[in-house]
Design a protein around this motif. Structure first.
Motif, short mmCIF file in Angstrom:
data_model
loop_
_atom_site.label_atom_id
_atom_site.label_comp_id
_atom_site.label_asym_id
_atom_site.label_seq_id
_atom_site.Cartn_x
_atom_site.Cartn_y
_atom_site.Cartn_z
N ASP A 20 0.83 -1.22 0.00
CA ASP A 20 0.00 0.00 0.00
C ASP A 20 0.86 1.26 0.00
O ASP A 20 0.53 2.26 -0.65
CB ASP A 20 -0.93 0.00 1.22
N LEU A 21 1.97 1.23 0.75
CA LEU A 21 2.90 2.36 0.74
C LEU A 21 3.42 2.60 -0.68
O LEU A 21 3.50 3.74 -1.15
CB LEU A 21 4.09 2.09 1.68
N LYS A 22 3.74 1.51 -1.35
CA LYS A 22 4.24 1.62 -2.73
C LYS A 22 3.19 2.24 -3.64
O LYS A 22 3.50 3.09 -4.49
CB LYS A 22 4.66 0.24 -3.25
N HIS A 23 1.93 1.82 -3.46
CA HIS A 23 0.86 2.35 -4.32
C HIS A 23 0.64 3.84 -4.08
O HIS A 23 0.34 4.58 -5.02
CB HIS A 23 -0.44 1.57 -4.06
N VAL A 24 0.79 4.29 -2.85
CA VAL A 24 0.66 5.72 -2.57
C VAL A 24 1.75 6.50 -3.31
O VAL A 24 1.50 7.54 -3.92
CB VAL A 24 0.72 6.01 -1.06
#
Length: 375
Positions: free
Chosen positions: A85-89
Motif C-alpha cells: 500500500d505504501l508503494k501504491h501511494v
C-alpha cells in the motif's frame, strides 16, 4: 465518575463487527447493508506508515520458531500488504496516479521516527516480493521533497550507520541485490556518498566486484561506479586524498584481474574518471606513472576489441600529455614501431569520426618522439 461513563460503550460498539455474515435472522441484503455500514474507513498515508511501523516492530522481535507466535504468519502477510500500500501511494497504480499531498504526508511520517531503520533490519524476514516492494518504497522516498527539502537526506545524515548495514549486505547472497539497490538510491545524496567514499567500505568494493556470483559482482560494480562518478567535487577530493592506495588496488585487483568482465568494466570506468574535467589533477598524476602506462599497453594487446577500445581512450591521455616524464617518453620510444603497427589496423566496429581523429593525433604524437627526448 466521568471515565466510568465513557468506558462502557466500547464493547457495545464493537460487538456488531463480530457477528458472522450468515447469522440467523439476517438476509443476504441485510448482510450487504451490514458490510457497508461497518466498512473500514480508508487509511490515511500517516495511518499506513504508523501501522507499518507497529508491524515492523513486531517482526523485528518475532521468530519463526517461537511457539507462542501462532499468528505470526498472519501478521507478516498483513505487513506485506501495508508495504504494498505504501508503494501504491508513492507510485500510483493502474487506476490512479500518485497524489502529491499524500506522498508528502507519507514521507514526513516515514522519516519522523525510525521506520527506515526498522524496514532495513527486517528485510531478510520478508518474502521476495515484499523485499522488492520495500526496495521500491525506499528508492522513491529518496526523491520526495517536503517544502523543497529532501528530508530523506536529513534522516540519513542523522542515521549514517545505516550505510554500514547496506554495504555489508553484499556479504549476504540473499540480500545483496536488495541492499545494493537501496544503497545506490541513498548515495544520490552527496553527504551520504561522501561518508561511504571516506569509509573503510571503499576497500571492500574491490572484493565485492570480484565475487564469483555474477549478479552480486555486477551490482557491486554498479554501486562502485555510482560512487566514483555521480558527485564530481566529492569524488575529486576523495581521489586526491586517497590516490596511492586507491589506484594501487584498482590496478592490481581490477585492471589486472583474471576475469575478463572485471577488466572490461574497470578500464571503461577508469576512462570515465580520468576524462572528467573535475579530475584533471588526478589524471595528470596517473599518466605520469610508468607502471600505469605498462598496464594500459598490456590492455591494448588484449584479444577483446572492446577492452582494446576502452584502453585506447586512457592510453591517448599518456600520448597527449605535453609534459611527459622522461621514463614515459622512454617506454613510448622503445615501443614506437609496435604501437604504430597496432594503430594502423585499429578500428571500431562502427564508423566513429571522433575515434579516428583521436587515433590520428596519438599516432602523430608517437611518431614525433625521438630517443633524444629521453634525456
Amino acid at each position: 465518575m466521568l471515565s466510568r461513563r465513557l468506558s462502557s460503550p466500547i464493547p457495545i460498539r464493537s460487538s456488531p463487527l463480530q457477528l458472522p455474515e450468515n447469522a440467523s435472522g439476517s438476509s443476504g441484503s441485510g448482510d450487504a447493508k451490514m458490510k457497508v455500514l461497518f466498512k473500514s474507513k480508508p487509511r490515511t498515508p500517516v495511518d499506513l506508515v504508523r501501522q507499518t511501523r507497529e508491524f515492523l516492530i513486531y517482526a523485528e522481535h518475532s521468530s519463526d520458531s517461537d511457539p507462542r507466535e501462532s499468528k505470526r504468519e498472519e501478521k507478516m502477510v498483513e505487513l506485506s500488504k501495508l508495504i504494498r500500500d505504501l508503494k501504491h501511494v508513492l507510485y500510483g497504480n493502474s487506476e490512479a496516479e500518485p497524489v502529491a499531498e499524500a506522498c508528502t504526508q507519507l514521507t514526513q511520517e516515514f522519516f519522523r521516527e525510525n521506520t527506515l531503520r526498522l524496514l532495513i533490519s527486517c528485510l531478510p524476514k520478508f518474502s521476495l516480493e515484499t523485499r522488492k516492494d520495500a526496495t521500491q518504497v525506499v528508492a522513491n522516498l529518496q526523491r520526495q521533497q517536503v517544502q523543497s527539502r529532501l528530508i530523506a537526506c536529513d534522516y540519513l545524515e542523522a542515521n549514517i550507520d545505516l550505510m554500514d548495514i547496506l554495504v555489508a549486505g553484499y556479504d549476504n547472497a540473499d540480500m545483496a541485490l536488495h541492499y545494493g539497490s537501496m544503497l545506490r538510491e541513498c548515495i544520490r545524496h552527496q553527504s551520504v556518498a561522501k561518508y561511504v567514499l571516506e569509509s573503510e567500505h571503499m576497500k571492500r568494493f574491490f572484493e565485492y566486484i570480484q565475487f564469483p556470483n555474477f549478479d552480486i559482482a555486477a551490482d557491486a560494480a554498479a554501486t562502485f561506479k555510482e560512487l566514483l562518478t555521480r558527485h564530481k567535487s566529492t569524488v575529486a577530493e576523495f581521489l586526491s586524498k586517497n590516490y596511492d592506495w586507491f589506484f594501487a588496488e584498482y590496478n592490481s585487483k581490477l585492471l589486472e584481474s583474471a576475469n575478463y568482465i572485471t577488466r572490461r568494466q574497470a578500464v571503461k570506468l577508469l576512462g570515465d574518471i580520468l576524462l572528467d574535467r573535475s579530475n584533471s589533477a588526478v589524471m595528470t598524476r596517473y599518466v605520469s606513472s610508468r607502471d600505469n602506462l605498462r598496464i594500459l599497453m598490456n590492455l591494448l594487446r588484449e584479444t577483446s576489441k572492446s577492452i582494446q577500445i576502452e584502453a585506447f581512450h586512457v592510453f591517448k591521455l599518456f600520448a597527449a600529455n605535453q609534459n611527459k616524464p622522461p621514463d614515459i617518453v622512454g617506454i613510448l620510444v622503445a615501443n614506437k614501431s609496435k604501437l604504430l603497427r597496432l594503430f594502423a589496423d585499429f578500428k571500431t566496429d562502427k564508423e566513429d569520426e571522433q575515434f579516428e581523429a583521436d587515433k590520428a593525433q596519438v599516432v602523430k604524437e608517437i611518431a614525433a618522439l625521438e630517443p633524444k627526448d629521453r634525456s
